[in-house]
Design a protein around this motif. Structure first.
Motif, PDB file in Angstrom:
ATOM      1  N   VAL A 175      12.261  14.214  -0.875  1.00  0.00           N
ATOM      2  CA  VAL A 175      11.188  13.662  -0.051  1.00  0.00           C
ATOM      3  C   VAL A 175       9.847  14.056  -0.667  1.00  0.00           C
ATOM      4  N   ILE A 176       9.023  13.064  -0.966  1.00  0.00           N
ATOM      5  CA  ILE A 176       7.731  13.319  -1.604  1.00  0.00           C
ATOM      6  C   ILE A 176       6.606  12.914  -0.662  1.00  0.00           C
ATOM      7  N   GLU A 177       5.667  13.857  -0.446  1.00  0.00           N
ATOM      8  CA  GLU A 177       4.435  13.539   0.286  1.00  0.00           C
ATOM      9  C   GLU A 177       3.462  13.010  -0.737  1.00  0.00           C
ATOM     10  N   THR A 178       3.056  11.776  -0.630  1.00  0.00           N
ATOM     11  CA  THR A 178       2.215  11.208  -1.688  1.00  0.00           C
ATOM     12  C   THR A 178       0.788  11.702  -1.545  1.00  0.00           C
ATOM     13  N   SER A 179       0.118  11.816  -2.688  1.00  0.00           N
ATOM     14  CA  SER A 179      -1.278  12.256  -2.661  1.00  0.00           C
ATOM     15  C   SER A 179      -2.170  11.030  -2.863  1.00  0.00           C
ATOM     16  N   PRO A 180      -3.417  11.122  -2.423  1.00  0.00           N
ATOM     17  CA  PRO A 180      -4.304   9.955  -2.553  1.00  0.00           C
ATOM     18  C   PRO A 180      -4.579   9.604  -4.011  1.00  0.00           C
ATOM     19  N   GLU A 181      -4.653  10.636  -4.881  1.00  0.00           N
ATOM     20  CA  GLU A 181      -4.892  10.326  -6.296  1.00  0.00           C
ATOM     21  C   GLU A 181      -3.559  10.105  -6.991  1.00  0.00           C
ATOM     22  N   GLN A 182      -3.452   8.972  -7.618  1.00  0.00           N
ATOM     23  CA  GLN A 182      -2.201   8.671  -8.294  1.00  0.00           C
ATOM     24  C   GLN A 182      -2.360   8.829  -9.792  1.00  0.00           C
ATOM     25  N   GLU A 183      -1.692   9.830 -10.329  1.00  0.00           N
ATOM     26  CA  GLU A 183      -1.752  10.026 -11.771  1.00  0.00           C
ATOM     27  C   GLU A 183      -0.372   9.731 -12.335  1.00  0.00           C
ATOM     28  N   TRP A 184      -0.304   8.935 -13.388  1.00  0.00           N
ATOM     29  CA  TRP A 184       0.988   8.541 -13.954  1.00  0.00           C
ATOM     30  C   TRP A 184       1.346   9.366 -15.173  1.00  0.00           C
ATOM     31  N   GLU A 185       2.631   9.621 -15.298  1.00  0.00           N
ATOM     32  CA  GLU A 185       3.121  10.250 -16.523  1.00  0.00           C
ATOM     33  C   GLU A 185       4.113   9.265 -17.124  1.00  0.00           C
ATOM     34  N   LEU A 186       3.682   8.567 -18.174  1.00  0.00           N
ATOM     35  CA  LEU A 186       4.552   7.557 -18.772  1.00  0.00           C
ATOM     36  C   LEU A 186       5.201   8.100 -20.032  1.00  0.00           C
ATOM     37  N   MET A 187       6.268   7.421 -20.449  1.00  0.00           N
ATOM     38  CA  MET A 187       6.899   7.776 -21.727  1.00  0.00           C
ATOM     39  C   MET A 187       6.125   7.038 -22.818  1.00  0.00           C
ATOM     40  N   PRO A 188       6.208   7.494 -24.058  1.00  0.00           N
ATOM     41  CA  PRO A 188       5.447   6.798 -25.108  1.00  0.00           C
ATOM     42  C   PRO A 188       5.923   5.347 -25.242  1.00  0.00           C
ATOM     43  N   PRO A 202       0.849  -1.197   0.000  1.00  0.00           N
ATOM     44  CA  PRO A 202       0.000   0.000   0.000  1.00  0.00           C
ATOM     45  C   PRO A 202       0.885   1.247   0.000  1.00  0.00           C
ATOM     46  N   LEU A 203       0.459   2.280  -0.736  1.00  0.00           N
ATOM     47  CA  LEU A 203       1.329   3.450  -0.901  1.00  0.00           C
ATOM     48  C   LEU A 203       1.577   4.158   0.437  1.00  0.00           C
ATOM     49  N   PRO A 204       2.843   4.324   0.815  1.00  0.00           N
ATOM     50  CA  PRO A 204       3.143   5.044   2.064  1.00  0.00           C
ATOM     51  C   PRO A 204       2.862   6.536   1.915  1.00  0.00           C
ATOM     52  N   ALA A 205       2.748   7.245   3.041  1.00  0.00           N
ATOM     53  CA  ALA A 205       2.429   8.676   3.008  1.00  0.00           C
ATOM     54  C   ALA A 205       3.625   9.496   2.552  1.00  0.00           C
ATOM     55  N   LYS A 206       4.805   8.955   2.749  1.00  0.00           N
ATOM     56  CA  LYS A 206       5.993   9.749   2.451  1.00  0.00           C
ATOM     57  C   LYS A 206       7.047   8.840   1.810  1.00  0.00           C
ATOM     58  N   LEU A 207       7.729   9.367   0.797  1.00  0.00           N
ATOM     59  CA  LEU A 207       8.805   8.593   0.172  1.00  0.00           C
ATOM     60  C   LEU A 207      10.081   9.424   0.186  1.00  0.00           C
ATOM     61  N   LEU A 248       7.271  -8.071  -1.754  1.00  0.00           N
ATOM     62  CA  LEU A 248       6.395  -6.928  -1.976  1.00  0.00           C
ATOM     63  C   LEU A 248       6.873  -6.119  -3.171  1.00  0.00           C
ATOM     64  N   MET A 249       5.925  -5.659  -3.999  1.00  0.00           N
ATOM     65  CA  MET A 249       6.253  -4.704  -5.046  1.00  0.00           C
ATOM     66  C   MET A 249       6.168  -3.334  -4.373  1.00  0.00           C
ATOM     67  N   ALA A 250       7.330  -2.669  -4.252  1.00  0.00           N
ATOM     68  CA  ALA A 250       7.351  -1.447  -3.443  1.00  0.00           C
ATOM     69  C   ALA A 250       7.975  -0.291  -4.212  1.00  0.00           C
ATOM     70  N   PRO A 251       7.456   0.932  -4.016  1.00  0.00           N
ATOM     71  CA  PRO A 251       8.056   2.103  -4.662  1.00  0.00           C
ATOM     72  C   PRO A 251       9.356   2.473  -3.955  1.00  0.00           C
ATOM     73  N   PHE A 252      10.297   3.042  -4.688  1.00  0.00           N
ATOM     74  CA  PHE A 252      11.551   3.474  -4.063  1.00  0.00           C
ATOM     75  C   PHE A 252      11.258   4.577  -3.069  1.00  0.00           C
ATOM     76  N   GLY A 253      12.024   4.598  -2.000  1.00  0.00           N
ATOM     77  CA  GLY A 253      11.867   5.671  -1.025  1.00  0.00           C
ATOM     78  C   GLY A 253      11.131   5.243   0.227  1.00  0.00           C
ATOM     79  N   VAL A 254      10.464   4.074   0.175  1.00  0.00           N
ATOM     80  CA  VAL A 254       9.810   3.588   1.383  1.00  0.00           C
ATOM     81  C   VAL A 254      10.918   3.107   2.336  1.00  0.00           C
TER      82      VAL A 254
END
Ligand code: SF4
Ligand code: SF4
Lengths: 454, 353
Positions: free
Chosen positions: A102-115, A32-37, A305-311
């Protein structure tokens, strides 16, 4: 698709207790996405990345937040959408400090991907290589060498064999095994992208024979892929995952002393990295997360666990039910080569493969004795060094003497210290000795450059 | 001593964080276990004398080790059991009739001078038990070469009557020497008298193998018991085959060549193999880790060297000693650092020579 038994066996190595059943019971699950990374700028070998965002910026997941700091370096992308809270210093697992966003994560996750590049099979190899570099892919097996650099050997070093390293020879760790079992098809695509870039004729997937599921899954995934492709079933012996030894086991070639795999016509890439290559090219997704295994007898529910960097390590352990009893050691990586941590306040990064918690009974506490010349370290050393002699020279502060015989060939695998009945801190000696030699050499180079300028 | 430690911090140390569980103590314990068959055989053949000498040497060695460590202000090292091993090995290398006080002197020398003076286990250049034995051989030559077991050579005489009678009559008085000698002592005496060494009756080898009716040191006569211990050490991977095999093979080939080239100048090859302290030396003393080479190549060189020197001493007409195992191993001990230097392995990735 062929499965072949490894044709060559290196001398030395050990058979530790593997404890692999601990973390390998369930499929990989999403953290689950942590509040801070806290995203470190040094998750790779080479120059740290340079932040391109300011405090207060709103970032999307996958957005570039730091660019490569040099040729041997890699960019960093936001692992999650949120607000840049601060740009601080942090300590990373190997004990060095570096900048971190340090990133404070937001509840809405919007992705910006490369083509995405779905037609990778006909795309220009240069485009593919650029994409791998832009996605920040680095070797995820431990060293963190930028993959783009690895996949651009100089023209005088032709590569004829690509080896996917699925040996995962460290005890406890099973993340690569899970990746191969669950994402074999994607890894197969990543491998073909590598082959297109390098123009190599042979593709080998090297897996130890204690992972039959992974062998089967990879063999199936490569079904129908053209060219000289094979899964190589390796003997289960530590350190089978060491690049040099794997190249030997697969091709019978020895990487020359002081040389790189490309000097033996090979490129070795860890299977998780190959998956990241697939993800970057086919889905346009930069490297912002990975499988991290939390394991050891000191954790309540070991898992991958599949985890985002920074946790942080502590959060990861919490997500696995926390500690059981009082932990004795917290290790980043496996028990043979991992880094012991003083606490869990360390961010995970691109090279964090495992978080290992050992309870007191699994930790050997001892006082070292004088070497009794039993020769066990000599028999165990896969580099065929004389660890006893080297350690005695270093103990006597004769660092040059040690460097003259073979100190710099040591790969710090730990086999020697594992077998030593006198419990000598051999690897510690070698680390220290190598650091001194490296510092000396760097100083000499600097002096020469200085002289050349004048 | 301990600085104040933050209880929330975990232990940090260099990798690896796992260990095989091997220890010096376990290795020494294995050696002691491997010596029990030979000890049982010794008790059977030499009765109380075997017990007396072994107990004396072990206790003296342990006591000396304890005192030395105290005097040197180092931590106690009795727990690694190496002093006990030295005690047993020294006792096994003594004639059964030896006075107790001599055994005490030898044990003190072995531990204090040959081991602790150099810094203790790991730093000693010579095998302590052998150093102790040679010290005794030089100081108490008479007692160290007196054997009292009943006449065994009558069998030899019966087997090769002509040769033996010829030998006795020619050398006069030799018969006396023969009745109470070790097989090698007998061979030396005959050799010195200028006679040819007679051939053996095959049944005699059974005696050699089981150690019955033979004169010899406490622990060396029963080859089969030593062999049983050696198999245990090999199985436990405490020793590797390289030194003993190279040693025994060299002795055998040397004796065999002598037998072909100049018959009568040496005992039969099998007799050389099974007599004297060769088995004890090859499996338990030459393989002492501290004082033997560290690479397999070096071990082979070491074993061959031991074999050649042993045979040179055993078969020299002018030399004083009938048996050369102790000297051979000690001489090779002194060459170990050189051998180590000359036999480093080819480093992975280095050009093949
Ligand atoms: S840590 Fe170095 S010296 Fe020890 S076994 Fe590994 S390569 Fe050899
Ligand atoms: S394993 Fe330990 S005791 Fe044995 S030779 Fe190597 S350093 Fe010495």
């Amino acid at each position: 698709m062929k499965i072949i038994n490894s044709p060559f066996h290196f001398k030395g190595g050990i058979h530790p207790q593997y404890h692999k059943d601990l973390g390998d019971r369930e499929a990989i699950r999403e953290l689950p996405l942590p509040a801070k990374l806290t995203v470190p700028m040094s998750m790779h070998l080479g120059a740290p990345a340079k932040p391109v965002v300011k405090v207060g910026d709103i970032v999307k997941a996958g957005q570039l937040i730091a660019e490569a700091g040099g040729f041997i370096s890699a960019p960093v992308h936001a692992p999650a959408a949120g607000r840049v809270k601060s740009i601080d210093q942090t300590v990373t697992a190997p004990g060095r400090s570096c900048q971190a966003i340090v990133i404070e994560t937001s509840p809405e996750q919007e992705w910006e991907l490369m083509p995405p590049i779905p037609d990778w099979g006909s795309a220009d190899p240069k485009t593919l290589l650029e994409r791998i570099g832009a996605a920040g892919v680095v070797g995820m097996g431990g060293a963190g060498f930028p993959t783009k650099v690895k996949l651009s050997p100089p023209p005088n070093k032709p590569i004829d064999t690509i080896i996917l390293n699925g040996a995962e020879c460290e005890p406890y760790l099973t993340g690569d095994n899970r990746m191969m079992v669950e994402h074999a098809d994607h890894i197969a695509v990543g491998a073909q992208i590598m082959r297109r870039i390098l123009g190599a004729e042979k593709l080998r997937v090297a897996i130890e024979d204690n992972k039959p599921d992974a062998i089967e899954a990879m063999a199936k995934a490569f079904e129908g892929v053209d060219g000289d492709v094979a899964v190589v079933r390796l003997h289960t012996v530590y350190p089978q995952g060491s690049e040099k030894h794997q190249i030997y086991a697969v091709t019978g070639r020895e990487v020359p002393r002081g040389g790189l795999p490309m000097d033996a016509g090979c490129v070795v890439e860890n299977v998780s990295t190959v998956y990241a290559i697939y993800d970057a090219v086919v889905n346009g997704r930069p490297l912002t997360r990975r499988v991290i295994e939390v394991t050891g007898e000191g954790v309540a529910h070991p898992a991958n666990l599949m985890a985002p960097f920074g946790v942080s390590y502590a959060e990861m352990i919490e997500a696995c039910g926390g500690y059981v009893g009082k932990p004795a050691k917290l290790i980043s990586g496996g028990p043979m080569m991992g880094f012991a941590q003083a606490n869990g306040d360390i961010p995970c990064g691109k090279t964090t493969g495992g978080i290992l918690v050992l309870p007191p009974r699994e930790v050997s506490n001892f006082t070292s004795q004088a070497c009794i010349s039993c020769g066990r370290c000599v028999d165990a050393c896969p580099m065929r060094l004389i660890p006893s002699e080297l350690s005695q020279l270093i103990e006597a502060e004769d660092i040059d003497g040690a460097a003259n015989i073979s100190l710099m060939d040591c790969v710090e695998c730990g086999c020697c210290a594992w077998v030593c009945p006198a419990h000598r801190p051999l690897v510690q000696h070698f680390r220290r000795g190598k650091a001194i030699v490296n510092a000396k050499r760097a100083a000499e180079r600097a002096k020469q450059q200085e002289a050349a300028k004048k | 001593m301990n600085p104040e430690v933050n209880p929330n911090l975990l232990m940090v140390s260099s990798s690896p964080h796992a260990h095989s569980g091997a220890s010096v103590r376990r290795i020494m314990l294995d050696v002691l276990i491997a010596l029990t068959p030979a000890f049982s055989a010794a008790c059977w053949f030499f009765r109380l004398n075997a017990l007396r000498l072994t107990a004396t040497c072990v206790l003296t060695c342990l006591a000396t080790e304890w005192v030395c460590r105290k005097l040197m202000k180092r931590e106690n090292s009795l727990g690694d059991l190496s002093a006990a091993v030295t005690g047993v090995l020294l006792a096994f290398n003594l004639p059964p009739e030896l006075p107790t006080w001599m055994a005490v002197a030898g044990s003190v020398f072995a531990i204090a001078i040959a081991k602790q003076v150099f810094g203790g286990l790991g730093y000693n250049p010579f095998n302590p038990a052998l150093a102790g034995r040679v010290f005794m051989l030089i100081s108490f030559t008479g007692a160290m070469t007196t054997w009292s077991r009943a006449n065994w050579s009558y069998k030899l005489a019966a087997a090769a009557q002509d040769a033996a009678t010829a030998a006795t009559s020619a050398a006069g008085g030799l018969a006396d020497a023969l009745t109470t000698a070790t097989p090698l002592g007998m061979a030396k005496a005959v050799l010195k008298s200028g006679q040819a060494i007679p051939g053996f009756q095959p049944s005699l080898f059974t005696d050699f193998f089981f150690g019955a009716n033979l004169n010899g040191c406490v622990g060396e006569t029963c080859s089969i018991a030593l062999l049983a211990g050696a198999v245990y050490l090999l199985a436990r991977k405490v020793i590797s085959w390289h030194i003993p095999v190279a040693y025994l093979a060299t002795v055998f080939v040397y004796a065999w060549v002598l037998k072909i080239c100049c018959p009568g100048s040496a005992l039969p090859p099998m007799a050389h193999l099974l007599s004297g302290g060769l088995f004890l030396g090859a499996f338990f003393m030459a393989t002492d880790m501290v004082t033997s080479p560290i690479t397999k190549k070096g071990m082979l060189v070491f074993g061959i060297g031991c074999g050649v020197i042993t045979m040179l001493i055993r078969t020299s007409k002018t030399g004083a000693y009938p048996e050369g195992v102790s000297f051979a191993i000690l001489i090779m001990n002194s060459l170990t650092p050189l051998i180590n230097r000359a036999t480093r392995n080819r480093v992975f990735g280095a050009k093949k020579a």
